[in-house]
Write an enzyme that holds these catalytic residues in place. Structure first.
Site, PDB file in Angstrom:
ATOM      1  NE  ARG A  55      29.315  84.136 -11.511  1.00  0.00           N
ATOM      2  CZ  ARG A  55      28.229  84.705 -11.165  1.00  0.00           C
ATOM      3  NH1 ARG A  55      28.033  85.251 -10.038  1.00  0.00           N
ATOM      4  NH2 ARG A  55      27.110  84.610 -11.919  1.00  0.00           N
ATOM      5  CG  ASP A  57      28.608  75.471 -10.418  1.00  0.00           C
ATOM      6  OD1 ASP A  57      28.622  76.615 -10.224  1.00  0.00           O
ATOM      7  OD2 ASP A  57      28.063  74.893 -11.418  1.00  0.00           O
ATOM      8  NE  ARG A 202      28.201  69.459 -12.384  1.00  0.00           N
ATOM      9  CZ  ARG A 202      27.776  69.863 -10.951  1.00  0.00           C
ATOM     10  NH1 ARG A 202      28.007  71.030 -10.784  1.00  0.00           N
ATOM     11  NH2 ARG A 202      27.316  69.062 -10.498  1.00  0.00           N
TER      12      ARG A 202
END
Length: 263
Positions: A55, A57, A202
């Site tokens: 998945r 973001d 990130r």
């Protein structure tokens, strides 16, 4: 029949991958999963649910997200590709479709996932391609970032690099590759692991930028890792620089080479 799909998308206009409403329920923020399932259901003439490899973001893109779904509809792989793409917005397309055995799982059959993060290292923010590039105005020492990144490789506890909202049962992951390179003003981070935690890429990039900007020494990244405390790490890098390159599967699955291991 079970099918695997390769899906390419620009995540800029979506609220991430995961559907935010009950399956088949309309309304709510636009997500990639809900948009894809609506298109697939139109081709199948029955409700379709999907499982993805990883998945993403809000604002994150994908070169080749892999999903699987089940359908009794009599359709060729070509019909799934063309029919579904015709029902998708321009920011999404189906790259390929492959029939697979019922025990294939886009999520659990994957042995690795790959990401790429790119940023413009320049005093002025980008105009062209800004939805694909993050921006860092501080001069960056790419060699220092790469050396620091190599200290994160291997199977480790990445608790310090996941968001507090991460739902994974534990933070142990095997980081297989983390290369930092420069091409002119573009700095790229190429990352591969068996799986990733929520915001892990990130957060690692944000921490390495502290090293590259000279705010932290190279050895600091190990202190962060061993401290297992998210508050010790650097800020989360912006989403728009991140692309999910795709998962990797064992070669015995009948999938395109772009999502299979080389050996």
């Amino acid at each position: 029949m079970r099918y695997a799909l390769g899906v390419e998308y620009d995540g800029s206009e979506f609220h991430g991958w995961q559907r935010l409403t009950a399956h088949g329920e309309s309304g709510g923020p636009a997500t990639l999963q809900a948009t894809l399932e609506e298109a697939l259901s139109g081709v199948a003439a029955h409700p379709v649910e999907t499982i993805c490899a990883g998945r993403t973001d809000a604002g994150v893109h994908a070169e080749c997200q892999v999903v699987h779904f089940d359908s009794d509809a009599s359709r060729t792989p070509r019909a799934w590709v063309l029919g579904t793409t015709s029902r998708l917005p321009p920011s999404m397309r189906i790259r390929w479709c492959a029939p697979v055995d019922d025990d294939f799982s886009a999520r659990f059959s994957a042995r690795a996932r790959r990401y790429r993060y790119r940023l413009l290292n320049h005093q002025v923010r980008p105009a062209l391609g800004r939805q694909w590039l993050a921006w860092e105005r501080r001069p960056l020492d790419v060699d220092a970032m790469h050396r620091a990144a190599q200290q994160l490789l291997g199977e480790r506890d990445f608790e310090a690099f996941r968001t507090v909202h991460c739902q994974a049962a534990h933070a142990r992951r095997e980081l297989q590759r983390l290369d930092v390179t420069r091409d002119g003003d573009i700095v790229s981070f190429t990352v591969q692991a068996n799986a990733f935690l929520h915001h892990q890429v990130r957060n690692m990039v944000g921490s390495l930028l502290e090293v590259g900007a000279g705010e932290r020494p190279e050895a600091w990244i190990v202190d962060v890792l061993e401290g297992r405390d998210r508050t010790l790490a650097g800020p989360t890098a912006p989403a728009q620089g991140l692309v999910f390159v795709g998962p990797r599967y064992p070669r015995d699955w009948p999938l395109p080479d772009e999502v299979r291991f080389d050996v």
